[in-house]
Design a protein around this motif. Sequence first.
Motif, short mmCIF file in Angstrom:
data_model
loop_
_atom_site.label_atom_id
_atom_site.label_comp_id
_atom_site.label_asym_id
_atom_site.label_seq_id
_atom_site.Cartn_x
_atom_site.Cartn_y
_atom_site.Cartn_z
N ARG A 78 0.81 -1.22 0.00
CA ARG A 78 0.00 0.00 0.00
C ARG A 78 0.85 1.27 0.00
O ARG A 78 0.31 2.38 -0.07
CB ARG A 78 -0.92 0.02 1.23
N HIS A 79 2.15 1.15 0.08
CA HIS A 79 3.00 2.32 0.30
C HIS A 79 3.02 3.22 -0.92
O HIS A 79 3.20 2.76 -2.06
CB HIS A 79 4.43 1.90 0.64
N PRO A 80 2.84 4.53 -0.72
CA PRO A 80 2.78 5.46 -1.87
C PRO A 80 4.10 5.67 -2.58
O PRO A 80 4.11 6.31 -3.64
CB PRO A 80 2.29 6.76 -1.22
N ASN A 81 5.21 5.16 -2.06
CA ASN A 81 6.49 5.29 -2.76
C ASN A 81 6.67 4.23 -3.84
O ASN A 81 7.69 4.21 -4.52
CB ASN A 81 7.66 5.22 -1.77
N PHE A 82 5.68 3.35 -3.98
CA PHE A 82 5.71 2.34 -5.04
C PHE A 82 4.68 2.66 -6.11
O PHE A 82 3.54 3.02 -5.82
CB PHE A 82 5.44 0.94 -4.47
N ALA A 83 5.10 2.46 -7.39
CA ALA A 83 4.21 2.68 -8.53
C ALA A 83 3.71 1.37 -9.13
O ALA A 83 2.87 1.38 -10.02
CB ALA A 83 4.94 3.47 -9.61
N GLY A 84 4.22 0.23 -8.65
CA GLY A 84 3.79 -1.06 -9.15
C GLY A 84 4.56 -2.18 -8.48
O GLY A 84 5.64 -1.95 -7.92
N PHE A 85 4.01 -3.40 -8.54
CA PHE A 85 4.59 -4.52 -7.80
C PHE A 85 4.52 -5.82 -8.59
O PHE A 85 3.54 -6.11 -9.29
CB PHE A 85 3.83 -4.75 -6.49
#
Length: 498
Positions: free
Chosen positions: A181-188
Amino acid sequence: MPQRLIQLRNEDDVAIAAEDPPEEAGGGVPRGHKVALRDLTEGQPVLRYGQVIGFAARDIAAGEHVHLHNLEYREFDREYRFAVDAAEVPLVPESERDTFQGYVRSDGSVGTRNFLGVLTTVNCSATAAKQIAARVRFSGLLDDYPHVDGVVALTHGQGCGMAPDGEGMAVLRRVMHGYLRHPNFAGFLVLGLGCEDNQIRELTEGLELRPGLPLVTSTIQELGGTRKTVAAGVAALTAMLPEADSARRSTVPADRLILGTNCGGSDSYSGLTANPALGDAVDRLVRQGGTGVVGETPEIYGTEHMLVRRAASEAVGRRLLERIDWWRGYTARHGGSMDNNPSPGNKQGGLTTILEKSLGAVAKGGTTPLADVVEYAEPVRSKGFVFMDTPGYDPVSVTGIVAGGANLVCFTTGRGSAFGCAPVPSLKLATNTPLYEHMSEDMDINAGGIADGSATVEEIGEEIYRRVLAVASGERTKSEGLDYGEEEFVPWHLGTVM
């Protein structure tokens, strides 16, 4: 020739040597260590910070070095008064609040970096995950996507050999949920082996992620082996890059910052310089409507009576005491105790007891009311000063704080910790000038001027706060330049390994 000493409170029984003893003195107290200001009798409580840091193990003469040989830890009664110092904090008017340049995500959360992540469910998929991230990182692909900060592989040693419905699995999944859920990630890409206890389906079932977040899940077993998995993983991340690169920073108020704090490799200067200066920066952020998070429960032990006075309510204070009681039981079950601290490096830096270490560590939380107490890796939803129950071990502590939502970290050190926490930038604060000069490539800010007499706590606090805004807007930290952060993803391992 007398040494220059630093005394914090008039009632203190000890002061800190601010310099090494002159060679011609033929002895003296090492820099950063304690000097008795008056004669102390055996069994007498010894004060620093105006609080008890231990008890005289024997008679101590004024001017004598006070350390492991003559100061000892003992339990003693403390008075618990709830919410008596929880005065309301005057906030800066919204129209006058500071801003930074952040990534506003589809759910309204705000990131300070823009990464793609490879998250493993189990240790068995860690090697493949690292190979996938390395292939993308070193392939030259990222050169065409300048708004993507990189790819980080989040690997760990857990995920199997543990009860699927036990406490350990619950904590591991709470961490993983927080990173997803972290906003520093754009995709996983979420990668498993296939037969582990921590199944991808159970991990992601019912998990609410922000709208539009690219998420690919797969296992090595279903893809047909490691080489095919790496190829498929690289392809999945490559497909995410154009969308991730479309993100742009925009102006957002400082109240969208959740600042995680941590101290590691502490010394006797920590509670004099970097920690109170960081606490001042936290106070500034809280007055902007933002959030500052302190963790490391074993390293605030002995200061809980001070924190509950600042609790916003008795219920918040009680939650803190419940976590302290849990730790007492936890350490007892494993044959330890809460005073099995400080570490050898801490002691060499002048810290003698856990009480002294905790009194310095708690200064990172500033002076505002304790708004909330949350468990490890739980989402931080309250504004203001929040305490998270974490171990004192730095990577485990910060992993939990980042999982809780921290989008920037400040890390204080007196001995010279090497640390980063991708995907979140980490500012390193040196507690003393010799360390800052000796490890200048690792340290971002020198708080040692406070001890040197060239700066005040408030001046360094303002410097830290301004650097926080700059780093949140994209300025790179020293640890980012050194590629720290991937190996420091270390979820707290609780429960039996079977």
